[in-house]
Scaffold this motif. Structure first.
Motif, mmCIF file in Angstrom:
data_model
loop_
_atom_site.group_PDB
_atom_site.id
_atom_site.type_symbol
_atom_site.label_atom_id
_atom_site.label_comp_id
_atom_site.label_asym_id
_atom_site.label_seq_id
_atom_site.Cartn_x
_atom_site.Cartn_y
_atom_site.Cartn_z
ATOM 1 N N GLY A 74 0.849 -1.507 -0.035
ATOM 2 C CA GLY A 74 -0.011 -0.093 -0.104
ATOM 3 C C GLY A 74 0.898 1.194 0.054
ATOM 4 N N ALA A 75 2.071 1.022 0.247
ATOM 5 C CA ALA A 75 3.159 2.164 0.458
ATOM 6 C C ALA A 75 3.405 2.680 -1.093
ATOM 7 C CB ALA A 75 4.074 2.057 1.347
ATOM 8 N N ALA A 76 3.689 1.895 -1.957
ATOM 9 C CA ALA A 76 3.955 2.128 -3.281
ATOM 10 C C ALA A 76 3.008 3.142 -4.175
ATOM 11 C CB ALA A 76 4.543 0.874 -4.032
ATOM 12 N N ASP A 77 3.412 4.016 -4.893
ATOM 13 C CA ASP A 77 2.661 4.776 -5.619
ATOM 14 C C ASP A 77 2.220 4.249 -6.673
ATOM 15 O OD1 ASP A 77 4.483 5.365 -7.518
ATOM 16 O OD2 ASP A 77 5.335 7.099 -6.331
ATOM 17 N N GLU A 78 1.274 4.785 -7.491
ATOM 18 C CA GLU A 78 0.502 4.301 -8.891
ATOM 19 C C GLU A 78 1.493 3.890 -9.665
ATOM 20 O OE1 GLU A 78 -2.420 2.094 -10.216
ATOM 21 O OE2 GLU A 78 -2.454 3.053 -8.328
ATOM 22 N N GLU A 79 2.522 4.972 -9.836
ATOM 23 C CA GLU A 79 3.521 4.776 -11.256
ATOM 24 C C GLU A 79 4.443 3.604 -10.689
ATOM 25 O OE1 GLU A 79 7.236 7.476 -13.009
ATOM 26 O OE2 GLU A 79 5.717 8.489 -11.938
ATOM 27 N N THR A 80 4.806 3.450 -9.431
ATOM 28 C CA THR A 80 5.751 2.623 -9.001
ATOM 29 C C THR A 80 5.025 1.319 -9.139
ATOM 30 O OG1 THR A 80 7.041 3.971 -7.535
ATOM 31 C CG2 THR A 80 7.232 1.638 -7.163
ATOM 32 N N ARG A 81 4.011 1.125 -9.065
ATOM 33 C CA ARG A 81 3.129 -0.337 -9.143
ATOM 34 C C ARG A 81 3.039 -0.520 -10.556
ATOM 35 N NH1 ARG A 81 -0.268 1.694 -4.814
ATOM 36 N NH2 ARG A 81 -2.079 1.405 -6.397
ATOM 37 N N ALA A 82 2.758 0.553 -11.495
ATOM 38 C CA ALA A 82 2.636 0.271 -12.974
ATOM 39 C C ALA A 82 3.981 -0.376 -13.464
ATOM 40 C CB ALA A 82 2.369 1.653 -13.526
ATOM 41 N N GLN A 83 5.165 0.337 -12.920
ATOM 42 C CA GLN A 83 6.423 -0.284 -13.280
ATOM 43 C C GLN A 83 6.596 -1.542 -13.042
ATOM 44 O OE1 GLN A 83 8.973 3.082 -11.768
ATOM 45 N NE2 GLN A 83 8.388 4.240 -13.681
ATOM 46 N N ALA A 84 6.399 -2.030 -11.543
ATOM 47 C CA ALA A 84 6.431 -3.143 -11.239
ATOM 48 C C ALA A 84 5.783 -4.408 -11.779
ATOM 49 C CB ALA A 84 6.198 -3.492 -9.611
ATOM 50 N N ALA A 85 4.420 -3.878 -12.419
ATOM 51 C CA ALA A 85 3.708 -4.711 -13.028
ATOM 52 C C ALA A 85 4.144 -5.051 -14.569
ATOM 53 C CB ALA A 85 2.303 -4.125 -13.180
ATOM 54 N N ALA A 86 4.709 -3.826 -14.974
ATOM 55 C CA ALA A 86 5.305 -4.108 -16.403
ATOM 56 C C ALA A 86 6.309 -5.233 -16.244
ATOM 57 C CB ALA A 86 5.601 -2.815 -17.082
ATOM 58 N N ARG A 87 7.230 -4.810 -15.266
ATOM 59 C CA ARG A 87 8.354 -5.654 -15.019
ATOM 60 C C ARG A 87 8.194 -7.253 -14.788
ATOM 61 N NH1 ARG A 87 12.137 -8.005 -16.488
ATOM 62 N NH2 ARG A 87 13.869 -8.677 -15.193
ATOM 63 N N LEU A 88 7.105 -7.276 -14.087
ATOM 64 C CA LEU A 88 6.621 -8.869 -13.773
ATOM 65 C C LEU A 88 6.083 -9.472 -14.910
ATOM 66 C CD1 LEU A 88 6.178 -11.028 -11.652
ATOM 67 C CD2 LEU A 88 4.223 -9.841 -11.035
ATOM 68 N N ASP A 89 5.232 -8.379 -15.961
ATOM 69 C CA ASP A 89 4.744 -9.152 -17.048
ATOM 70 C C ASP A 89 6.119 -9.574 -18.149
ATOM 71 O OD1 ASP A 89 2.287 -8.755 -16.227
ATOM 72 O OD2 ASP A 89 1.985 -6.936 -17.274
ATOM 73 N N GLN A 90 7.029 -8.747 -18.022
ATOM 74 C CA GLN A 90 8.053 -9.152 -18.969
ATOM 75 C C GLN A 90 9.121 -10.238 -18.365
ATOM 76 O OE1 GLN A 90 9.099 -7.624 -21.870
ATOM 77 N NE2 GLN A 90 10.060 -9.309 -22.026
ATOM 78 N N LEU A 91 9.060 -10.271 -17.043
ATOM 79 C CA LEU A 91 9.780 -11.339 -16.198
ATOM 80 C C LEU A 91 9.280 -12.687 -16.773
ATOM 81 C CD1 LEU A 91 12.251 -11.726 -14.206
ATOM 82 C CD2 LEU A 91 10.612 -11.793 -12.518
ATOM 83 N N VAL A 92 8.008 -12.790 -16.594
ATOM 84 C CA VAL A 92 7.167 -14.185 -16.612
ATOM 85 C C VAL A 92 7.306 -14.502 -18.076
ATOM 86 C CG1 VAL A 92 4.755 -15.041 -16.863
ATOM 87 C CG2 VAL A 92 5.428 -13.786 -14.856
#
Length: 142
Positions: A54-72
């Motif tokens: 809950g501490a991460a901002d929307e942009e950080t979460r969006a970047q993490a989501a994109a990185r996770l998609d690429q990682l998978v």
């Protein structure tokens, strides 16, 4: 909505990790594969924790989501290409895909000019990686 996607990403990552072929590679290949899988698991866990934070901002979460998609996606490509190479007779082998570069490690006994060309052909047919970013390495087997 992002949390729903996070659950799908985790489920996809878990399915593909569990779907690894029941392959018993030589000791060096097994160590390389174990190191790759350990790094993958750590990265998935870190990105998932960041997405759930809950501490991460929307942009950080969006970047993490994109990185996770690429990682998978990269992990799926690694496993699929390894299976293709194994079926083509290049066993044991290990495939590593990072930052748009592909490394294929095969037994030195498999490394001939013809084998190298065949491996390169399989890599370009099964990935979007250009030949300039594909490296084929030979490993001495015990």
């Amino acid at each position: 909505m992002e949390r729903a996607h996070c659950g799908e990403r985790r489920a996809t990552a878990a399915r593909h990790h569990a779907a690894s072929p029941p392959f018993r590679p030589a000791p060096a290949a097994a160590q390389e594969r174990t190191a790759r899988e350990t790094a993958y698991d750590k990265d998935v866990a870190a990105l998932t924790a960041l997405l759930d934070s809950g501490a991460a901002d929307e942009e950080t979460r969006a970047q993490a989501a994109a990185r996770l998609d690429q990682l998978v996606a990269d992990h799926q490509s690694e496993l699929g290409l390894e299976e293709t190479l194994n079926q083509a007779g290049y066993s044991p082998c290990v495939v590593l895909l990072q930052n748009g570069a592909l490394t294929v490690i095969v037994a030195s006994s498999d490394m001939t000019a013809e084998a190298s060309a065949a491996i390169l052909s399989l890599c370009t047919a099964h990935t979007d990686i250009g030949v300039e970013n594909i490296r084929i390495m030979a490993r001495e087997e015990p």
